[in-house]
Write a protein that holds these residues in place. Sequence first.
Motif, PDB file in Angstrom:
ATOM      1  N   GLY A  66       0.835  -1.201   0.000  1.00  0.00           N
ATOM      2  CA  GLY A  66       0.000   0.000   0.000  1.00  0.00           C
ATOM      3  C   GLY A  66       0.870   1.251   0.000  1.00  0.00           C
ATOM      4  N   ASP A  67       0.246   2.390  -0.332  1.00  0.00           N
ATOM      5  CA  ASP A  67       0.991   3.652  -0.340  1.00  0.00           C
ATOM      6  C   ASP A  67       1.541   3.967   1.059  1.00  0.00           C
ATOM      7  OD1 ASP A  67      -1.972   3.929  -0.086  1.00  0.00           O
ATOM      8  OD2 ASP A  67      -1.452   5.951   0.548  1.00  0.00           O
ATOM      9  N   GLY A  68       0.769   3.630   2.088  1.00  0.00           N
ATOM     10  CA  GLY A  68       1.205   3.931   3.446  1.00  0.00           C
ATOM     11  C   GLY A  68       2.436   3.122   3.828  1.00  0.00           C
ATOM     12  N   ASP A 102      -1.886   2.711  -4.680  1.00  0.00           N
ATOM     13  CA  ASP A 102      -2.081   4.036  -4.069  1.00  0.00           C
ATOM     14  C   ASP A 102      -3.570   4.336  -3.971  1.00  0.00           C
ATOM     15  OD1 ASP A 102      -2.132   6.627  -3.259  1.00  0.00           O
ATOM     16  OD2 ASP A 102      -0.888   7.419  -4.892  1.00  0.00           O
ATOM     17  N   ASN A 103      -4.089   4.229  -2.753  1.00  0.00           N
ATOM     18  CA  ASN A 103      -5.504   4.578  -2.545  1.00  0.00           C
ATOM     19  C   ASN A 103      -5.626   5.841  -1.698  1.00  0.00           C
ATOM     20  OD1 ASN A 103      -4.820   3.633  -0.045  1.00  0.00           O
ATOM     21  ND2 ASN A 103      -6.048   1.775  -0.153  1.00  0.00           N
ATOM     22  N   GLY A 104      -4.543   6.593  -1.622  1.00  0.00           N
ATOM     23  CA  GLY A 104      -4.606   7.900  -0.975  1.00  0.00           C
ATOM     24  C   GLY A 104      -4.546   7.870   0.535  1.00  0.00           C
ATOM     25  N   GLY A 105      -3.972   6.845   1.121  1.00  0.00           N
ATOM     26  CA  GLY A 105      -3.807   6.878   2.580  1.00  0.00           C
ATOM     27  C   GLY A 105      -4.006   5.533   3.245  1.00  0.00           C
ATOM     28  N   PHE A 106      -4.274   5.620   4.549  1.00  0.00           N
ATOM     29  CA  PHE A 106      -4.455   4.420   5.376  1.00  0.00           C
ATOM     30  C   PHE A 106      -5.900   3.944   5.244  1.00  0.00           C
ATOM     31  CE2 PHE A 106      -1.150   6.256   8.621  1.00  0.00           C
ATOM     32  CZ  PHE A 106      -0.109   5.976   7.740  1.00  0.00           C
ATOM     33  N   ALA A 107      -6.225   3.394   4.093  1.00  0.00           N
ATOM     34  CA  ALA A 107      -7.634   3.113   3.798  1.00  0.00           C
ATOM     35  C   ALA A 107      -8.235   2.077   4.749  1.00  0.00           C
ATOM     36  CB  ALA A 107      -7.772   2.642   2.354  1.00  0.00           C
ATOM     37  N   VAL A 108      -7.445   1.085   5.143  1.00  0.00           N
ATOM     38  CA  VAL A 108      -8.038   0.033   5.974  1.00  0.00           C
ATOM     39  C   VAL A 108      -8.340   0.564   7.380  1.00  0.00           C
ATOM     40  CG1 VAL A 108      -6.072  -1.155   7.098  1.00  0.00           C
ATOM     41  CG2 VAL A 108      -7.981  -2.476   6.206  1.00  0.00           C
TER      42      VAL A 108
END
Length: 608
Positions: A467-469, A494-500
């Motif tokens: 992940g991006d994070g 890259d989903n723009g952050g800490f999505a989970v």
Amino acid sequence: MKTVHLTAAEAIVRFLVAQRAIVDGEERPLFAGAFAIFGHGNVLGLGQALAKNRSSLPVLRAQNEQGMALAAVGFAKAARRQQVMIATSSIGPGALNMATAAAVAHANRLPLLILSGDTFASRIPDPVLQQLESFGDGTLTANDAFRPLTRYWDRITRPEQVVHALPAAVETMLDPADCGPAFVGLAQDAQAEGYDFPERIFEPRVHELRRPRPDRRQLERVAEALRAARKPLVIAGGGVHYSLAEDELARFVEAHALPVLETVAGKSSLLHDHPCYVGPIGVTGSDQGNRLAAEADVVLAAGTRLQDFTTGSWTVFQNEDLRLIGLNAARFDATKHRALPLVGDVREGLVELGKLLAPWQADPAWGKQAAGEAASFRRLVDEVTAPGSAPPSYAQVVGAVNRLATAGDYVLTAAGGLPGELNINWRSLGVATFDCEYGFSCMGYEIAGAWGARMARPDGEVFCLVGDGSYLMLNSELYSSVISGHKLIVVVCDNGGFAVIERLQLSQGAESFNTMLDGAPAVDWVAHAQSLGCLAEAVEDLDGLAGAIERARRADRTTVIAIGTAPRAWTPGGAFWEVGVPEVSERAEVVAAREALAEGKRGQRVGW
Ligand SMILES: Cc1ncc(C[n+]2csc(CCOP(=O)(O)OP(=O)(O)O)c2C)c(N)n1
Ligand SMILES: [Mg+2]
């Protein structure tokens, strides 16, 4: 007695070089190499000993001590505990950078030998550079922080201590029950001091995987419980891989017509198409698998710690009459939760149990039910991984990589949303080809661990899904993979952050806060990876991803492929997971989540 005058550091290196392992019937060094970042605490003593022995023990320069020790963990997992890497640091910060990695090895029961510099045994020059100085304990140094994180802990304050300490460290790492990281602190003066070491301790020693066989009475009781079962189920954990028991597991479950669910660490014990494989269990599991677990009356838990993601915080088993069987090399795991223990090596245990059970088979009606769930699970995977929406979901990215993977490739991930998505949607094409570090779920393991895994698996590709994070947290071993020539294929989602974590916030009634990076400048993944010497490209969609993977396969070095993924598209399924929802809140959503927590806990089995 013949002796040889050596420094403590050289004695350590010579001893480690003399340790051999049998892997696939062939003799190899037990220690495949040493990751090293030098400082004043290790460069002169251990550093010179490593330089002198470099032709027998390869030394790799890493960029971050946590990264290199995580690489050693990734190596050990891919080598299935048959070979071990060493990680050596200076004192203080260099050593402490490895604390997290030691914990990852500890939670995952993986061997890792940490050799860190320490303060002076003499204490004459105290306080030395990077010394903590405890006011109340003259013996305490930063290295004591490793005590709870390791299975063996020692400190060399006199050279002759090497004679006992190093064999003890090695035996701990090779013990199937005790296996975990070993830490040996090396006082700066003692590691450089000479001693007449007995030559005998440097004689080559060949270690073979130990397979303790289970107790006869335990076997009989377990066989009896299984024979009486109406709805038996096998859970395959990481211990199946550590025992190299995949083939035996397949034989055993085929012979007795037993459905199998896999834990995260046990994934790829059976191939996706194996007739007994039903799917993953638990929080990152499938509804289909969890439905079977809910009904099962006898569960053979093979090589698993039964962590909360497997048991749904102890809600997945709902049969009042459930009998849990713990087949595990470690008594600690085998006897958990009032399990009927079968303490022993998983492979040996299955062989012995199989002999006692034959020709017994599980009820065909139960087999039919399991086959129905398995078929439904496979349909789900086909559906959610099929290309469609843009930006793609994690599941679709997983499917795209999986469709281009071969049985000889390896896939690796760790924290974030990818573990769940990979665990459900990755179709295992080869046994022991999957590493999702979920014992400690350590962000930053992905790239570093992949670098280590690559050393254990020179053939096939190593796909790292990150992940991006996690990429931003620890990426410097990308450069190490380039300079050491260990090629990886890294897919950054890259989903723009800490999505989970945002998902957890939203699902438990909280607002999205400090998790996503809305409005922040986009990271230039390509420029970043290129600056570390990698090949890199950004792709827009799944077709682009497929093309990039083909190019990466042909490439001669690590390739980073960046793809934007949907932040809120998740594969349905899973189980209850107990988390700490506030009891007091002004938000109605949180109050509702707290009620849902109480409701979930009502399904929790307590006291076994
Ligand atoms: C070292 C470490 N710090 C914090 C966490 C808690 N944590 C788990 S997942 C996650 C977010 C990961 O972000 P990313 O890699 O982008 O994956 P995503 O959640 O977007 O799928 C965080 C902060 C962790 N598991 N490990
Ligand atoms: Mg993310």
